[in-house]
Design an enzyme around this catalytic site. Sequence first.
Site, short mmCIF file in Angstrom:
data_model
loop_
_atom_site.label_atom_id
_atom_site.label_comp_id
_atom_site.label_asym_id
_atom_site.label_seq_id
_atom_site.Cartn_x
_atom_site.Cartn_y
_atom_site.Cartn_z
CG ASP A 178 -42.22 20.04 -60.11
OD1 ASP A 178 -42.57 19.12 -59.13
OD2 ASP A 178 -41.42 20.79 -60.08
CG ASP A 197 -44.13 19.42 -53.73
OD1 ASP A 197 -43.88 18.68 -52.89
OD2 ASP A 197 -43.13 19.38 -54.69
CD GLU A 198 -44.64 16.74 -57.20
OE1 GLU A 198 -45.26 16.05 -58.11
OE2 GLU A 198 -44.54 17.97 -57.08
CG HIS A 233 -71.29 12.63 -33.65
ND1 HIS A 233 -71.77 12.75 -34.75
CD2 HIS A 233 -72.10 11.64 -33.09
CE1 HIS A 233 -72.88 12.05 -35.16
NE2 HIS A 233 -72.69 11.08 -34.04
CG ASP A 264 -70.24 14.74 -37.17
OD1 ASP A 264 -69.44 14.34 -36.59
OD2 ASP A 264 -71.38 14.60 -36.84
N GLY A 273 -78.33 5.80 -32.85
CA GLY A 273 -77.51 4.71 -33.39
C GLY A 273 -77.21 4.63 -34.68
CB SER A 320 -74.36 8.94 -35.26
OG SER A 320 -75.40 9.39 -34.72
N GLY A 321 -72.99 8.38 -38.28
CA GLY A 321 -72.06 7.82 -39.00
C GLY A 321 -72.36 7.06 -40.12
#
Length: 492
Positions: free
Chosen positions: A133, A143-144, A296, A345, A439, A441-442
């Site tokens: 609001d 809340d904002e 991870h 993850d 290797g 990963s991510g």
Amino acid sequence: MALNSGPPAFAPYYENHGYQLENYPPGHLVNTNAYVPYPAPYCPSAVPQYIPRVLTHTSTPATVHLQPKSSSGIVFTSKAKKIVCIVISMGIILIGAVIATIFLWKFVKNSCPNSGIECGTSGTCISPTNWCDGISHCPSGEDENHCVRLYGPKFILQVYSSHNKSWYPVCQDDWNDHYGKIACKDMGYNMNSFFSSRGITDDIGATSYMKLNLSAGNVDLYEKLYNSNVCFSKMVVSLRCIECGTMTKVNRLNRIVGGTNAAPGEWPWQVSLHVQGVHVCGGSIITPEWIVTAAHCVEEPLSNPRYWTAFAGILRQSVMFYGSGYKVQKIISHPSYDSETKNNDIALMKLQTPFVFNEKIRPVCLPNPGMMFEPTQLCWISGWGATYEKGKTSDFLKAVMVPIIEPWKCNSRYVYNNMITPSMICAGYLRGKIDSCQGDSGGPLVTKKDSVWWLVGDTSWGSGCAKTNRPGVYGNLTVFTDWIYQQMQANR
């Protein structure tokens, strides 16, 4: 990027090396009996979804070992060690019961009466009508913090109405770039990256809008907006907070199907994350300051941001050895990440100094709420991972095309037997031969829709590399988009 003898040229069949970390902490052989089938159907209404609701069936657990690419096992043989394990297990159960009791007590204690909403973990309760609001009622302003969002493949700006408790598109009437920059800032973007704000035809058929009240004076943007059933321009705001999802070398994409070296300008959002000069994981650029990777990758003892350096715009690891890279300032792992199941993850890295974007370094787009993709949407994975299971990382960035695998297939007893949760996506070929590996990963799982490249997932886990019925598993970015924006807001 693992690649066994390839599938027939006429129809690449299902396969994918699930995610596997390099130098992953020991002890990750998982008993599949510990996995409880996820309740179905599951379809979180407030977040984007790629795949329709499907029922998963319960069946006899398959023998599957989770492998975040680099794990080593420790074998206990003596009776004494078994007794110690039993004692430790009983202790863990008792501690777990105490923790559960404390959390239950806190929940009951802090639950808000009369349909109030709790402000984070402060215990303060406020009325739902006080959310968005324009006035902060929560101690930390929760809340904002999430009152604006971008919706669908056309980036339609939507604002939350606390009065009607719903999201509405913003009418283009009287709108300009100044207001667009404010909205982007409220989502956590740096206003220096602002790209465009324009009106587009409302093809959703909205019957109600949020409109600007220019006579409201010098007040907060959301205090200027009011709900209206009329939009004179009949156009809604399309807002691009950053120029993302573009690639210069699109003409070479057909080379990737078999799994090949990337060309300069391809996959410009791909980063290599190093620890002490060694590639450990991949990641995806989403803003000049922020990278998405897997949680991870940054587990202890690698949770300290000072250990990490990011490299972008470079295709060869051997060239990175001579570069300085970008230092990491902060690491934020998802608070609900489970190191055993690999649920949730995902992690974020904030850089000390921002990337300078060019043809070789560009961000990928986060998926917006309302994005719908085909159940078998074609995607691409990229990385410097091993080219075969337990092999060495690749010197050259490689990429390959993989389709999404429907959850009911991936959760079947012959594949991952109900281990796939809504925060995960399977992609690859059930026959094997093409996959991510140690290797990778991510790193990114991306797809192209409406001429824009979207980040569908981050490489998470898998059982081996490119094995039959063991496709790659990726974090479902559609589930995490809101969380990412919240972290960007809180850590500007």
